[in-house]
Design a protein around this motif. Structure first.
Motif, short mmCIF file in Angstrom:
data_model
loop_
_atom_site.label_atom_id
_atom_site.label_comp_id
_atom_site.label_asym_id
_atom_site.label_seq_id
_atom_site.Cartn_x
_atom_site.Cartn_y
_atom_site.Cartn_z
N ILE A 113 0.84 -1.20 0.00
CA ILE A 113 0.00 0.00 0.00
C ILE A 113 0.87 1.25 0.00
O ILE A 113 0.64 2.19 -0.77
CB ILE A 113 -0.95 0.00 1.22
N PHE A 114 1.88 1.26 0.87
CA PHE A 114 2.76 2.41 0.94
C PHE A 114 3.50 2.63 -0.38
O PHE A 114 3.67 3.77 -0.82
CB PHE A 114 3.77 2.23 2.09
N ALA A 115 3.93 1.55 -1.00
CA ALA A 115 4.65 1.67 -2.29
C ALA A 115 3.74 2.28 -3.35
O ALA A 115 4.18 3.08 -4.19
CB ALA A 115 5.15 0.31 -2.74
N ASP A 116 2.46 1.92 -3.32
CA ASP A 116 1.51 2.45 -4.30
C ASP A 116 1.15 3.90 -4.03
O ASP A 116 0.93 4.68 -4.95
CB ASP A 116 0.24 1.59 -4.27
N ARG A 117 1.12 4.30 -2.73
CA ARG A 117 0.69 5.65 -2.38
C ARG A 117 1.82 6.69 -2.43
O ARG A 117 1.56 7.88 -2.52
CB ARG A 117 0.10 5.66 -0.96
N ALA A 118 3.06 6.24 -2.28
CA ALA A 118 4.19 7.19 -2.20
C ALA A 118 4.27 8.03 -3.47
O ALA A 118 4.27 7.49 -4.58
CB ALA A 118 5.49 6.44 -1.97
N LYS A 119 4.36 9.33 -3.32
CA LYS A 119 4.42 10.25 -4.46
C LYS A 119 5.75 11.01 -4.54
O LYS A 119 6.31 11.15 -5.61
CB LYS A 119 3.26 11.25 -4.40
N THR A 120 6.23 11.50 -3.42
CA THR A 120 7.47 12.28 -3.44
C THR A 120 8.69 11.35 -3.46
O THR A 120 8.60 10.17 -3.11
CB THR A 120 7.57 13.18 -2.20
N GLU A 122 11.18 11.43 -1.49
CA GLU A 122 11.51 11.04 -0.13
C GLU A 122 10.65 9.86 0.32
O GLU A 122 11.17 8.86 0.85
CB GLU A 122 11.31 12.21 0.83
N ALA A 123 9.34 9.93 0.08
CA ALA A 123 8.45 8.85 0.49
C ALA A 123 8.76 7.56 -0.28
O ALA A 123 8.79 6.47 0.30
CB ALA A 123 6.99 9.25 0.26
N LYS A 124 9.02 7.69 -1.59
CA LYS A 124 9.35 6.50 -2.38
C LYS A 124 10.64 5.85 -1.89
O LYS A 124 10.73 4.61 -1.84
CB LYS A 124 9.50 6.90 -3.86
N THR A 125 11.63 6.67 -1.54
CA THR A 125 12.89 6.13 -1.04
C THR A 125 12.69 5.43 0.29
O THR A 125 13.22 4.34 0.53
CB THR A 125 13.94 7.26 -0.89
N GLN A 126 11.92 6.05 1.18
CA GLN A 126 11.65 5.46 2.50
C GLN A 126 10.96 4.10 2.36
O GLN A 126 11.32 3.13 3.04
CB GLN A 126 10.77 6.42 3.31
N VAL A 127 9.98 4.03 1.46
CA VAL A 127 9.24 2.78 1.28
C VAL A 127 10.13 1.71 0.67
O VAL A 127 10.09 0.54 1.09
CB VAL A 127 8.00 3.00 0.39
N PRO A 274 4.78 -1.89 10.39
CA PRO A 274 6.12 -2.50 10.35
C PRO A 274 7.20 -1.59 10.92
O PRO A 274 7.25 -0.40 10.60
CB PRO A 274 6.34 -2.74 8.85
N HIS A 275 8.05 -2.18 11.78
CA HIS A 275 9.08 -1.39 12.46
C HIS A 275 9.98 -0.68 11.45
O HIS A 275 10.33 0.49 11.64
CB HIS A 275 9.91 -2.30 13.36
N ASN A 276 10.39 -1.38 10.39
CA ASN A 276 11.27 -0.77 9.39
C ASN A 276 10.62 0.43 8.73
O ASN A 276 11.28 1.42 8.40
CB ASN A 276 11.66 -1.79 8.32
N LEU A 277 9.31 0.35 8.55
CA LEU A 277 8.59 1.45 7.93
C LEU A 277 8.52 2.65 8.87
O LEU A 277 8.71 3.80 8.45
CB LEU A 277 7.18 1.00 7.55
N VAL A 278 8.27 2.40 10.14
CA VAL A 278 8.26 3.48 11.13
C VAL A 278 9.62 4.16 11.17
O VAL A 278 9.71 5.39 11.16
CB VAL A 278 7.90 2.93 12.54
N ALA A 279 10.69 3.36 11.18
CA ALA A 279 12.05 3.92 11.22
C ALA A 279 12.32 4.76 9.98
O ALA A 279 12.91 5.85 10.06
CB ALA A 279 13.07 2.79 11.34
N SER A 280 11.88 4.28 8.80
CA SER A 280 12.12 5.00 7.55
C SER A 280 11.38 6.32 7.51
O SER A 280 11.85 7.28 6.89
CB SER A 280 11.71 4.14 6.36
N PHE A 281 10.20 6.38 8.17
CA PHE A 281 9.38 7.58 8.07
C PHE A 281 9.63 8.59 9.20
O PHE A 281 8.88 9.53 9.37
CB PHE A 281 7.90 7.20 8.02
N LYS A 282 10.71 8.39 9.93
CA LYS A 282 11.04 9.36 10.99
C LYS A 282 11.18 10.77 10.43
O LYS A 282 10.73 11.74 11.03
CB LYS A 282 12.32 8.94 11.71
#
Length: 431
Positions: A113-120, A122-127, A274-282
């Motif tokens: 879901i996050f991969a599909d929604r990411a637009k910027t 920064e968000a794409k890299t985090q995902v 997911p923990h990795n996702l939380v860490a990436s979105f700091k």
């Protein structure tokens, strides 16, 4: 006759399943899993539940339940099973082998879901970082016998005996390292933007909360009510769906008395994020970390709203956001027949983001909290200090101005920093 072409992708038919672990909120998490599947363009056709204290090490479900799932899927002609927990690589492999289905665990579903929604960027890299970290321990040996070992040869190869799986893992680790470097660059750029906003001296308010609680709707209604200039162009995306948007949006809100504040709409949370996702979105949530005030938006119409509040609080604590002044905003009160709104309860608010009176009441609460230390003063600014007047007109509420022989006389509302900075120009307080 013109043929109508449906451009909407066909929904994937899936079965959802989980172990109750005999927990009180199990039904809530399963309903949430169904909504997550819907957000990923899936149609849930059935669900399977097993009452076990803990998952089976090999197959998550017990042996009998696995056979039952395989038969159910065959009868419904469903090829995908979505699981309500994060599974080990071996559990996924065993379940896929025994059910002949594709297995998606909760973590992978959220990442999709996050991969599909990411637009910027920064968000794409985090995902992508989070997805690769999830995939790394799940890399399977190739079925191709030629891939099992490679001798010396290439520079990328460490030497004789390295398997294709080890090579694949090394490629993934290298990619993660590259992405983390890219993310650092993007974060520096975002930090520069935040510093510029801080220099404006405007108070910062951040909307936080569970996904689909109404944060974006609240921001859009505040914009519509108090920012008539190009308000439509400044609207953020909103939809009745989990994780409708991932990117943090920042807008300037100007109240009728000309006082301004920065309002940010941040990514929403969900249980078992997911923990990795939380860490990436700091870094994405840095706007909330820097805020002077948090608006914790809660879906008051959901019977599990207290669990949602707890999830939000725990996630904020996990990324180091604690002890910030907070307004609890109980949204969607219009969907509860037993509730009057808007109603202020202490420092909190029961409201509906679609109700103009509610938005007015929320703005009053925000104003009361973030402008409490602001002071109305009268200043006399010599003509030689024209830069001071320019700063005040750009960043504060100058509500009266008069030119005299000694300089420009202004009545203005000052934040604590500017009040201290321009103390020498003060004629009198609280005009």
């Amino acid at each position: 006759m013109t043929e109508i072409i449906n451009l909407q992708p066909e929904k994937e038919r899936v079965i959802i399943g989980g172990l109750s672990h005999k927990t009180a909120n199990f039904d809530y998490t399963m309903n949430e899993l169904k909504e997550l599947a819907r957000a990923d363009n899936m149609e849930v056709v059935d669900r399977v539940v097993q009452n076990l204290d803990k998952m089976e090490a090999a197959t998550y479900f017990g042996k009998g339940k696995v056979v039952e799932i395989a038969e159910l899927a065959a009868g419904l002609d469903v090829k995908v099973l979505v699981i309500n927990d994060e599974l080990s690589p071996s559990q996924i492999a065993n379940l896929e082998k025994q059910t002949k289905m594709r297995i998606i665990d909760r973590t992978e579903l959220i990442l999709e879901i996050f991969a599909d929604r990411a637009k910027t960027r920064e968000a794409k890299t985090q995902v992508e970082i989070a997805k690769l970290q999830y995939e790394l321990p799940r890399v399977h040996p190739s079925a191709n016998s030629l891939d099992q070992q490679h001798g010396g040869g290439g520079l990328a190869n460490r030497g004789s005996g390295e398997t294709q799986m080890e090579l694949d893992k090394r490629v993934i680790r290298k990619r993660i390292s590259e992405l983390k470097q890219n993310l650092l660059t993007l974060e520096k750029s975002a930090e520069t933007q935040r510093e510029r906003r801080q220099q404006s001296g405007l108070p910062k308010v951040a909307l936080v909360g569970y996904t689909n609680a109404g944060k974006s709707t609240t921001m859009n209604q505040l914009l519509a009510a108090f920012d008539q200039l190009d308000a439509d162009k400044k609207q953020v995306f909103e939809k009745d769906m989990l994780f409708a948007t991932l990117d943090t949006s920042v807008r300037t809100i100007q109240l009728p008395n000309k006082q301004k504040f920065l309002l940010s709409d941040t990514v929403g949370f969900v249980s078992h994020l997911p923990h990795n996702l939380v860490a990436s979105f700091k870094s994405t949530l840095a706007e909330a970390a820097d805020a002077d005030l948090l608006i914790h938006v809660v879906d008051y119409s959901d019977p599990h709203y207290r669990e949602m509040m707890e999830t939000t609080t725990q996630t904020l604590q996990e990324i180091g956001i604690t002890n910030l002044p907070t307004i609890i905003a109980f949204n969607k009160a219009d969907l509860r027949a037993d509730t009057n709104y808007p109603e202020v309860v202490g420092n909190d608010l029961i409201y509906s983001a679609k109700d103009p009176a509610s938005i007015e009441k929320l703005a009053e609460l925000i104003k009361k909290r973030i402008f409490a230390d602001y002071q109305s003063v009268e200043l006399l600014i010599p003509f030689a200090d024209a830069r001071v007047l320019a700063d005040l007109e750009a960043h504060t509420n100058v509500f009266e101005k008069d030119y005299t022989e000694a300089g420009t006389r202004v009545k203005v509302v000052l934040d604590p920093v500017r009040h201290n900075k321009y103390q020498k120009f003060v004629l009198k307080e609280k005009v």
